[in-house]
Design a protein around this motif. Structure first.
Motif, short mmCIF file in Angstrom:
data_model
loop_
_atom_site.label_atom_id
_atom_site.label_comp_id
_atom_site.label_asym_id
_atom_site.label_seq_id
_atom_site.Cartn_x
_atom_site.Cartn_y
_atom_site.Cartn_z
N GLU A 10 0.49 -1.29 0.00
CA GLU A 10 0.37 0.04 -0.10
C GLU A 10 0.90 1.17 0.31
O GLU A 10 0.21 1.92 -0.60
N LYS A 11 2.30 1.01 0.69
CA LYS A 11 2.96 2.15 0.93
C LYS A 11 4.12 2.01 1.24
O LYS A 11 4.81 1.48 2.17
N ILE A 12 5.56 1.91 0.47
CA ILE A 12 6.67 2.41 0.52
C ILE A 12 7.42 3.71 1.11
O ILE A 12 7.65 4.57 0.49
N GLU A 13 7.50 4.17 1.57
CA GLU A 13 8.09 5.34 2.65
C GLU A 13 9.89 5.19 2.95
O GLU A 13 10.09 4.59 3.76
N THR A 14 11.15 5.29 1.88
CA THR A 14 12.88 5.09 2.76
C THR A 14 12.78 6.63 2.32
O THR A 14 12.58 7.16 1.70
N ASP A 15 13.63 6.70 4.36
CA ASP A 15 14.33 7.88 4.50
C ASP A 15 15.59 7.34 3.56
O ASP A 15 16.05 6.49 4.16
N CYS A 16 16.29 8.19 3.40
CA CYS A 16 18.35 7.61 2.92
C CYS A 16 19.49 9.13 3.38
O CYS A 16 18.97 10.10 3.06
N GLU A 17 20.32 8.46 4.05
CA GLU A 17 21.24 9.44 4.70
C GLU A 17 22.03 9.06 3.89
O GLU A 17 22.92 7.87 4.53
N ILE A 18 23.29 9.93 3.45
CA ILE A 18 24.41 9.85 2.74
C ILE A 18 25.68 10.94 3.47
O ILE A 18 25.44 11.48 4.38
N THR A 19 26.52 10.01 4.56
CA THR A 19 27.15 10.35 5.00
C THR A 19 29.06 10.94 3.92
O THR A 19 29.23 10.18 3.27
#
Length: 136
Positions: free
Chosen positions: A74-83
């Motif tokens: 129904e929903k995919i929520e992805t955060d991405c943090e690049i260092t």
């Protein structure tokens, strides 16, 4: 398939500024500078764009992996943090939260790992990729 973007930089590294334009023109002369990269200036920066690319690619790949396993998210929520650390981009960390009817936590974890390992952006990034995945 090939996609492109153009960067134009004017001036020195610290005082100069640049503009980014993508083939689709979603980015059209988007500003970037030392301040947008290393401080709190208004505009974008390479790490933010890498994070957006990884979050978007991973989410789409996860949807395909889930579909192949007969699940429809129904929903995919992805955060991405690049260092960025000492002049090197060292880590991409994905945090995904998904709503997927009928899937077990174990099945979801397996699908998420497969997507992390096989999305084209993950394959392109030569860095440590970590992930936290949970069902909503």
């Amino acid at each position: 398939m090939k996609r492109k973007a153009t960067a134009v930089w004017n001036g020195s590294g610290k005082e100069g500024n640049g503009k980014l334009t993508s083939q689709s023109t979603v980015l059209q002369d988007a500003q970037y500078s030392y301040k947008t990269r290393f401080e709190d200036g208004v505009g974008t920066n390479p790490e933010e764009l890498m994070a957006a690319a990884h979050a978007g690619c991973f989410s789409m790949k996860l949807s395909f992996v889930l579909g192949a396993a007969n699940f429809t998210p129904e929903k995919i929520e992805t955060d991405c943090e690049i260092t960025l650390d000492n002049g090197a981009i060292t880590t991409s960390h994905l945090t995904v939260r998904a709503t997927i009817p009928g899937i077990s936590a174990e099945e979801f974890e397996k699908c998420a790992q497969e997507a992390k390992e096989n999305c084209p952006v993950s394959k392109a990034y030569n860095m440590n990729i970590t992930m936290d995945a949970s069902l909503a």
